[in-house]
Design a protein around this motif. Sequence first.
Motif, PDB file in Angstrom:
ATOM      1  N   LEU A 141       0.900  -1.072   0.071  1.00 19.72           N
ATOM      2  CA  LEU A 141       0.120   0.080  -0.058  1.00 19.72           C
ATOM      3  C   LEU A 141       0.932   1.210   0.199  1.00 19.72           C
ATOM      4  CD1 LEU A 141      -2.394  -1.130   2.796  1.00 19.72           C
ATOM      5  CD2 LEU A 141      -2.830  -1.301   0.292  1.00 19.72           C
ATOM      6  N   TYR A 142       0.392   2.128  -0.843  1.00 23.15           N
ATOM      7  CA  TYR A 142       1.439   3.403  -0.995  1.00 23.15           C
ATOM      8  C   TYR A 142       0.329   4.802  -0.702  1.00 23.15           C
ATOM      9  CZ  TYR A 142       4.540  -0.033  -3.431  1.00 23.15           C
ATOM     10  OH  TYR A 142       5.447  -0.923  -3.559  1.00 23.15           O
ATOM     11  N   PRO A 143       0.228   5.186   0.276  1.00 18.17           N
ATOM     12  CA  PRO A 143      -0.668   6.202   0.622  1.00 18.17           C
ATOM     13  C   PRO A 143      -0.218   7.495   0.090  1.00 18.17           C
ATOM     14  CG  PRO A 143       0.466   5.617   2.742  1.00 18.17           C
ATOM     15  CD  PRO A 143       0.745   4.772   1.544  1.00 18.17           C
ATOM     16  N   HIS A 144      -0.847   8.285  -0.734  1.00 21.13           N
ATOM     17  CA  HIS A 144      -0.518   9.511  -1.259  1.00 21.13           C
ATOM     18  C   HIS A 144      -0.684  10.724  -0.239  1.00 21.13           C
ATOM     19  CE1 HIS A 144       0.674  12.690  -4.035  1.00 21.13           C
ATOM     20  NE2 HIS A 144      -0.636  13.173  -3.700  1.00 21.13           N
ATOM     21  N   THR A 145      -2.054  10.249   0.385  1.00 20.84           N
ATOM     22  CA  THR A 145      -2.165  11.221   1.521  1.00 20.84           C
ATOM     23  C   THR A 145      -2.071  10.440   2.955  1.00 20.84           C
ATOM     24  OG1 THR A 145      -4.508  10.572   1.088  1.00 20.84           O
ATOM     25  CG2 THR A 145      -3.994  12.980  -0.010  1.00 20.84           C
ATOM     26  N   GLY A 146      -2.321  11.266   4.002  1.00 21.26           N
ATOM     27  CA  GLY A 146      -2.265  10.473   5.314  1.00 21.26           C
ATOM     28  C   GLY A 146      -3.454  10.977   6.106  1.00 21.26           C
ATOM     29  N   ARG A 147      -4.654  10.582   5.821  1.00 20.07           N
ATOM     30  CA  ARG A 147      -5.745  10.849   6.509  1.00 20.07           C
ATOM     31  C   ARG A 147      -5.874   9.738   7.794  1.00 20.07           C
ATOM     32  NH1 ARG A 147      -6.059  15.547   4.437  1.00 20.07           N
ATOM     33  NH2 ARG A 147      -6.473  15.512   2.015  1.00 20.07           N
ATOM     34  N   SER A 148      -6.636   9.882   8.547  1.00 24.87           N
ATOM     35  CA  SER A 148      -6.697   9.044   9.820  1.00 24.87           C
ATOM     36  C   SER A 148      -7.392   7.641   9.155  1.00 24.87           C
ATOM     37  CB  SER A 148      -7.633   9.755  10.879  1.00 24.87           C
ATOM     38  OG  SER A 148      -7.844   9.047  11.982  1.00 24.87           O
ATOM     39  N   HIS A 149      -6.949   6.857   9.444  1.00 20.80           N
ATOM     40  CA  HIS A 149      -7.464   5.388   9.277  1.00 20.80           C
ATOM     41  C   HIS A 149      -7.411   4.912   7.536  1.00 20.80           C
ATOM     42  CE1 HIS A 149      -9.387   4.457  13.443  1.00 20.80           C
ATOM     43  NE2 HIS A 149      -8.151   4.644  13.458  1.00 20.80           N
ATOM     44  N   GLN A 150      -6.942   6.051   6.791  1.00 22.07           N
ATOM     45  CA  GLN A 150      -7.142   5.717   5.378  1.00 22.07           C
ATOM     46  C   GLN A 150      -6.753   4.618   4.812  1.00 22.07           C
ATOM     47  OE1 GLN A 150      -5.227   8.898   3.162  1.00 22.07           O
ATOM     48  NE2 GLN A 150      -4.610   7.328   1.627  1.00 22.07           N
ATOM     49  N   LEU A 151      -5.679   3.730   5.140  1.00 18.91           N
ATOM     50  CA  LEU A 151      -5.779   2.402   4.594  1.00 18.91           C
ATOM     51  C   LEU A 151      -6.705   1.547   4.871  1.00 18.91           C
ATOM     52  CD1 LEU A 151      -1.806   2.153   4.804  1.00 18.91           C
ATOM     53  CD2 LEU A 151      -2.959   3.009   2.841  1.00 18.91           C
ATOM     54  N   ARG A 152      -7.162   1.564   6.078  1.00 12.73           N
ATOM     55  CA  ARG A 152      -8.147   0.707   6.659  1.00 12.73           C
ATOM     56  C   ARG A 152      -9.493   0.938   5.879  1.00 12.73           C
ATOM     57  NH1 ARG A 152      -6.820   1.391  13.145  1.00 12.73           N
ATOM     58  NH2 ARG A 152      -8.109  -0.344  13.526  1.00 12.73           N
ATOM     59  N   VAL A 153      -9.855   2.279   5.887  1.00 11.12           N
ATOM     60  CA  VAL A 153     -11.323   2.482   5.524  1.00 11.12           C
ATOM     61  C   VAL A 153     -11.257   2.461   3.896  1.00 11.12           C
ATOM     62  CG1 VAL A 153     -12.935   4.440   5.116  1.00 11.12           C
ATOM     63  CG2 VAL A 153     -11.694   4.010   7.345  1.00 11.12           C
ATOM     64  N   HIS A 154     -10.157   2.602   3.094  1.00  9.61           N
ATOM     65  CA  HIS A 154     -10.117   2.476   1.832  1.00  9.61           C
ATOM     66  C   HIS A 154     -10.340   0.915   1.410  1.00  9.61           C
ATOM     67  CE1 HIS A 154      -8.312   6.492   0.062  1.00  9.61           C
ATOM     68  NE2 HIS A 154      -9.656   6.614   0.489  1.00  9.61           N
ATOM     69  N   LEU A 155      -9.573   0.168   2.057  1.00 12.60           N
ATOM     70  CA  LEU A 155      -9.649  -1.320   1.764  1.00 12.60           C
ATOM     71  C   LEU A 155     -11.072  -1.907   2.026  1.00 12.60           C
ATOM     72  CD1 LEU A 155      -6.027  -2.208   2.977  1.00 12.60           C
ATOM     73  CD2 LEU A 155      -6.850  -2.510   0.677  1.00 12.60           C
ATOM     74  N   LEU A 156     -11.689  -1.476   3.277  1.00 11.84           N
ATOM     75  CA  LEU A 156     -12.986  -1.875   3.493  1.00 11.84           C
ATOM     76  C   LEU A 156     -13.777  -1.061   2.495  1.00 11.84           C
ATOM     77  CD1 LEU A 156     -15.149  -2.836   5.693  1.00 11.84           C
ATOM     78  CD2 LEU A 156     -15.159  -0.241   6.378  1.00 11.84           C
ATOM     79  N   ALA A 157     -13.665  -0.094   1.908  1.00 11.68           N
ATOM     80  CA  ALA A 157     -14.611   0.260   0.837  1.00 11.68           C
ATOM     81  C   ALA A 157     -14.650  -0.447  -0.470  1.00 11.68           C
ATOM     82  CB  ALA A 157     -14.135   1.886   0.656  1.00 11.68           C
TER      83      ALA A 157
END
Length: 206
Positions: A141-157
């Motif tokens: 996973l390569y986050p371009h932004t750093g929002r709270s729980h970003q990776l967790r919520v994006h993968l859930l989505a």
Amino acid sequence: MIDLLYADDVMVVVSKPDNLLSVPGIGEAKRDCLVTRLQLEFPTIRIVHRLDYATSGLLVLALNAGSHRALSIQFQERVPKKRYQALVTGNLAETQGKIDLPLSPDWENRPLSKVDLENGKPSLTHWQCIERQSEHSRVLLYPHTGRSHQLRVHLLAIGHPILGDVFYTDEAEHQQHPRMMLHADQLELRHPLSGEWMVFESPCPF
């Protein structure tokens, strides 16, 4: 145990264990954290960025006001390159892709976050599937932004939540895993004084 990967007069790089706060929480019971432990050896240490309590992996911390300012500016300008490794439910159909979904705090269910197409802040994650097993996949996973729980919520989505995530999977699922399967395994940035490009790696523990 905190794995110290690098230290000089102005910064340190460590690998945080899972299930440890990055900074103190509210109340004496939540005082134990990465920063308070590191203060025993580095009294002037200052946090630059954070990892969730359940996430393990690489963090850079500053040792004085000047390096803290320089490193913080790097993160504000998205200079550092961060890579995470995760185990997610199911098999992703594609080998790589991106998740471009705005996020905002889920105020009714704090500290969770949620996809918010109307009022969320822009959030972008690139991903690459490197292994498929019978019931799960290993992804980079390569986050371009750093929002709270970003990776967790994006993968859930996209229908592939991270294994062992107590916030975004049901209890029957996360009880099958000893921890949340998310680890910050690579961090690249410029040294705050010399400007040298530095690359740090922390082997994935799962």
